[in-house]
Design an enzyme around this catalytic site. Structure first.
Site, PDB file in Angstrom:
ATOM      1  N   TYR A 108       0.822  -1.044  -0.018  1.00 29.69           N
ATOM      2  CA  TYR A 108      -0.036  -0.020  -0.146  1.00 29.69           C
ATOM      3  C   TYR A 108       1.010   1.495  -0.013  1.00 29.69           C
ATOM      4  CZ  TYR A 108      -3.314   3.434   1.604  1.00 29.69           C
ATOM      5  OH  TYR A 108      -4.097   4.565   1.732  1.00 29.69           O
ATOM      6  N   LYS A 119       0.956   4.362  -2.869  1.00 31.82           N
ATOM      7  CA  LYS A 119       0.708   5.697  -2.699  1.00 31.82           C
ATOM      8  C   LYS A 119       2.020   6.691  -3.034  1.00 31.82           C
ATOM      9  CE  LYS A 119      -3.422   5.510  -1.312  1.00 31.82           C
ATOM     10  NZ  LYS A 119      -4.528   6.100  -2.357  1.00 31.82           N
TER      11      LYS A 119
END
Length: 239
Positions: free
Chosen positions: A138, A142
């Site tokens: 994740y 990002k």
């Protein structure tokens, strides 16, 4: 931008996406919402407020392309808010990075682009082999979507492009114990979507309507170029 803007919000069935879409519609804008499928709107209240709804699973590249096609039927958007996101791998790299890239590449250039980032991008990796391998975390995704936002800002004159950290807010993704203010989680996106006075006018990394300095890689033109090249190869779509 005209007073009433045409705005697309992805991932708008719940959470920050729904809050963003509700706020913009409440201000009188024409809002098109993206949801994974129409069942996601079953408990979302009165959809008469929307200009339209587009559907598609952003973890599936073919469906991403169809979302772009559906969105194109509404004409050129004033603003596109790339809100949709997931935390789990391997879907995270497709939903969080490939989908925003493909939609940006395939849709007509809007006046404004807003990409949802996270403070967790600061611990992301610049190892782009993880993109093709589907092993990105994740945090990696990002960092990469933040880099995408700033790369677009650098390359597309006439279109403003920003990354927004909404904070760790108590949504379904953030969890009930998240410490940040839920209401503040969507205000920066709605403000950037419709107001021309943001400084800088493009290329900002925002948290609660204030700019911050992102991970150095996100501002590095060499890394921006390598990311775009990797995404072009991965999708066969050129920005």
């Amino acid at each position: 931008m005209r007073d009433m803007a045409l705005i697309l919000v992805t991932g708008a069935s719940s959470g920050l996406g729904r809050d963003t879409a509700d706020a913009l519609a409440g201000d009188g804008h024409d809002v098109v919402v993206h949801v994974r499928n129409t069942a996601r709107l079953a408990d979302a209240g009165d959809t008469a407020r929307w200009k339209g709804v587009v559907t598609g699973d952003l973890s599936d590249p073919d469906e991403i392309r169809d979302v772009a096609r559906q969105a194109g039927e509404f004409g050129r958007f004033d603003t596109v808010i790339h809100n949709a996101g997931v935390m789990r791998s391997p879907e995270a790299v497709t939903v969080n990075v490939v989908a925003p890239y493909l939609l940006t590449a395939l849709m007509d250039k809007p006046d404004r682009l807003i990409y949802l980032s996270s403070s967790m991008h600061r611990t992301g990796s610049t190892d782009l082999r993880r993109l093709g391998e589907g092993t990105a975390s994740y945090d990696d995704t990002k960092l990469w979507v933040t880099t995408l936002a700033l790369a677009v800002a650098h390359r597309w004159q006439g279109t403003s492009s920003h990354a927004v950290d909404p904070g760790w807010v108590p949504t379904r993704m953030g969890g009930p114990g998240a410490p940040d203010d839920l209401a503040a989680g969507h205000r920066t996106q709605t403000w950037l979507a419709t107001h021309p006075e943001a400084t800088p006018p493009t290329g900002g990394y925002w948290y609660h309507q204030q700019t911050q300095t992102p991970h150095p890689a996100a501002q590095d033109e060499d890394f921006q170029g390598r990311l775009l090249h990797a995404l072009e190869n991965h999708t066969d779509a050129v920005l």
